[in-house]
Write an enzyme that holds these catalytic residues in place. Sequence first.
Site, PDB file in Angstrom:
ATOM      1  N   LYS A 192      88.227  10.565 -20.718  1.00  7.65           N
ATOM      2  CA  LYS A 192      87.238  11.281 -19.955  1.00  7.65           C
ATOM      3  C   LYS A 192      87.505  11.275 -18.548  1.00  7.65           C
ATOM      4  O   LYS A 192      87.500  12.282 -17.907  1.00  7.65           O
ATOM      5  CB  LYS A 192      85.987  10.523 -20.336  1.00  7.65           C
ATOM      6  CG  LYS A 192      84.767  11.258 -19.653  1.00  7.65           C
ATOM      7  CD  LYS A 192      83.414  10.508 -20.262  1.00  7.65           C
ATOM      8  CE  LYS A 192      82.051  11.236 -19.548  1.00  7.65           C
ATOM      9  NZ  LYS A 192      80.969  10.620 -20.440  1.00  7.65           N
ATOM     10  N   GLU A 252      95.059   2.138 -20.711  1.00  8.62           N
ATOM     11  CA  GLU A 252      95.814   2.061 -21.823  1.00  8.62           C
ATOM     12  C   GLU A 252      96.486   3.495 -22.153  1.00  8.62           C
ATOM     13  O   GLU A 252      97.712   3.572 -22.655  1.00  8.62           O
ATOM     14  CB  GLU A 252      95.039   1.486 -23.067  1.00  8.62           C
ATOM     15  CG  GLU A 252      94.669   0.046 -22.779  1.00  8.62           C
ATOM     16  CD  GLU A 252      93.043  -0.098 -22.223  1.00  8.62           C
ATOM     17  OE1 GLU A 252      92.304  -0.968 -22.460  1.00  8.62           O
ATOM     18  OE2 GLU A 252      92.509   1.051 -21.496  1.00  8.62           O
ATOM     19  N   GLY A 304      82.259   9.024 -24.891  1.00  2.11           N
ATOM     20  CA  GLY A 304      83.407   9.058 -25.670  1.00  2.11           C
ATOM     21  C   GLY A 304      83.136   8.912 -27.106  1.00  2.11           C
ATOM     22  O   GLY A 304      83.879   9.724 -27.968  1.00  2.11           O
ATOM     23  N   ARG A 305      82.122   7.862 -27.551  1.00  3.04           N
ATOM     24  CA  ARG A 305      82.053   7.996 -28.958  1.00  3.04           C
ATOM     25  C   ARG A 305      81.371   9.050 -29.526  1.00  3.04           C
ATOM     26  O   ARG A 305      81.177   9.246 -30.812  1.00  3.04           O
ATOM     27  CB  ARG A 305      81.320   6.643 -29.385  1.00  3.04           C
ATOM     28  CG  ARG A 305      79.973   6.530 -28.502  1.00  3.04           C
ATOM     29  CD  ARG A 305      79.703   4.913 -28.646  1.00  3.04           C
ATOM     30  NE  ARG A 305      78.422   4.842 -27.893  1.00  3.04           N
ATOM     31  CZ  ARG A 305      78.379   4.687 -26.518  1.00  3.04           C
ATOM     32  NH1 ARG A 305      79.426   4.514 -25.827  1.00  3.04           N
ATOM     33  NH2 ARG A 305      77.120   4.158 -25.995  1.00  3.04           N
ATOM     34  N   GLU A 333      78.607  -0.148 -30.051  1.00  2.00           N
ATOM     35  CA  GLU A 333      78.859  -0.016 -28.852  1.00  2.00           C
ATOM     36  C   GLU A 333      77.759   0.751 -28.300  1.00  2.00           C
ATOM     37  O   GLU A 333      77.110   0.474 -27.165  1.00  2.00           O
ATOM     38  CB  GLU A 333      80.190   0.836 -28.446  1.00  2.00           C
ATOM     39  CG  GLU A 333      80.180   1.095 -27.115  1.00  2.00           C
ATOM     40  CD  GLU A 333      81.557   1.731 -26.622  1.00  2.00           C
ATOM     41  OE1 GLU A 333      82.647   1.025 -26.608  1.00  2.00           O
ATOM     42  OE2 GLU A 333      81.829   3.056 -26.261  1.00  2.00           O
ATOM     43  N   HIS A 357      87.851  -6.028 -54.832  1.00  2.00           N
ATOM     44  CA  HIS A 357      88.717  -7.457 -55.087  1.00  2.00           C
ATOM     45  C   HIS A 357      88.928  -8.101 -53.782  1.00  2.00           C
ATOM     46  O   HIS A 357      89.820  -8.950 -53.881  1.00  2.00           O
ATOM     47  CB  HIS A 357      90.166  -6.860 -55.900  1.00  2.00           C
ATOM     48  CG  HIS A 357      89.718  -6.182 -57.007  1.00  2.00           C
ATOM     49  ND1 HIS A 357      89.814  -6.746 -58.213  1.00  2.00           N
ATOM     50  CD2 HIS A 357      89.304  -4.846 -57.091  1.00  2.00           C
ATOM     51  CE1 HIS A 357      89.723  -5.838 -59.192  1.00  2.00           C
ATOM     52  NE2 HIS A 357      89.187  -4.680 -58.611  1.00  2.00           N
ATOM     53  N   LYS A 403      88.011  -5.802 -19.158  1.00  2.00           N
ATOM     54  CA  LYS A 403      89.001  -5.022 -18.369  1.00  2.00           C
ATOM     55  C   LYS A 403      89.245  -5.455 -16.932  1.00  2.00           C
ATOM     56  O   LYS A 403      90.504  -5.319 -16.335  1.00  2.00           O
ATOM     57  CB  LYS A 403      88.726  -3.486 -18.425  1.00  2.00           C
ATOM     58  CG  LYS A 403      88.840  -2.936 -19.798  1.00  2.00           C
ATOM     59  CD  LYS A 403      88.157  -1.328 -19.525  1.00  2.00           C
ATOM     60  CE  LYS A 403      88.340  -0.621 -20.826  1.00  2.00           C
ATOM     61  NZ  LYS A 403      88.049   0.685 -20.775  1.00  2.00           N
TER      62      LYS A 403
END
Length: 506
Positions: free
Chosen positions: A193, A199, A252-253, A338, A369, A479
């Site tokens: 964005k 990262e 972002g999400r 978030e 399982h 961060k």
Amino acid sequence: MGDRIAAAWDKLGQHPAPALMELFTDPDRVAKLAGRIELGEGQGGILFDWSKTHLTDSLLGDFEALAEAAGFAEARDKLLTGAVVNPSEGRAAEHTAQRGIGRDTSVEEAFALHHRMRLLVEAIHQGALGEVRHLIHVGIGGSALGPALAVDALGHDLALVDVHVVSNIDGCALERAFAACDPATTLLAVASKTFSTVETMTNAQSVLRWFEQNGVDDPGGRVIALTANPEAAVDWGVDETRILPFPETVGGRYSVWTSIGFPIALAMGWDEFVSMLEGARVVDEHFRDTDGRDNLPLRAAFADLYYARLRDCQTRACFAYDERLALLPAYLQQLEMESNGKRVMTDGQPVTGPTAPITWGGVGTDAQHAVFQLLHQGTHLVPVEFIASIAPGDQLDPMHHRMLLMNCFAQGAALMAGQDSRDPARAYPGDRPTTTILCDDLDAAALGALIAFHEHRTFANAVLMGINPFDQFGVELGKDIAHKIEQGGTRFDASTQALLEAAGLA
């Protein structure tokens, strides 16, 4: 309004908790607690079934009173008309405008930006950038999870372009992508964005070096930028013709509907991306035009809050009985935790009860399982959500899909009914709630509808709790400390300092 909300919660807290099996003495229970959204002519639909939860007519009525007291209808109107719904940052949240629901100017902007993306996608498919067989898409959080989910769900093996989504700064993730790609036929999409996410930009630089080390003549010419900050992308060296902007008002999400969805359109074709948008829009219209318990995302929020706040359930599990939705639990983790993992309300006051439960899950039948032992016989009450498709996604013997669906439905029945035994180790208490979401088929429209349903469910939860789901300051502190470690000169607590020294970082 505060007194009305408190009174509504008090009334909700007075409801008894009858056993699930007892609730089925009502012959109309399934009809009352199930709902369906049709995706359009020839598109099928999605069935939502809350009949195996503890929701009752009276509970739903009192939750509707809570929604009225909390100003749900007004908040929904603000969301869908581009008003400010993120007060801590003074922003609208305009992801629905990408699907055609919002302020006229925002919808027009979305149409124009989508058109720009379509032209680039089609140009690439037609060979304007040479032969393109692979795309390495670097991003993190919502800039990676949405594209990864959609490409995986819609048929990675049938993709026009082989997409590798890389989010982790761990170099092993990039090396795996490098091993699967030919640098001469690979593009790089940088999704950020701000176009400054550490990262993402570090990974992008490493891809450029990989291009250079493998003889690509113009590494910069292989880059597509997906960003709300095109100026930063230009400064980084991306040609303006290969920058696909998206609005600052899309978080972002919630950004898979913007140019962040470029890998979906490139891999699956433009029509598939449009089908996702159209499926999401159907849910937007349902959410906008339907009130009370008949509004299915709102009803989902009623169930969520019943278990989180009135039954003290700290987690909610999601199990996709479809390998194509293997990434959905991770996508929902970010969307829900978030958005609603907050400790203060919009007015800055402490929240009055639990907010988002811990979202977790997996894929059936594998999870049966692994973790279902706890769900059936453990001491935790965990609301479970099953998601499945009537139509299979494979061409094998139909028995594969029959067994998959039979297991899905059997788990819901078993969690509710339980089973007595003289041997306590073989006894199942039952009365464990489940919801089932059943798609006619898992195509692009259904996937878009599923994602939009969960977006609106998350927003409805936030409104009823009085919190802001559109900021995420909680991700910043770690961060900031990592940045201080990189700069050096700061001493930390004894434990952290010892770890830094052991790793050679101090």
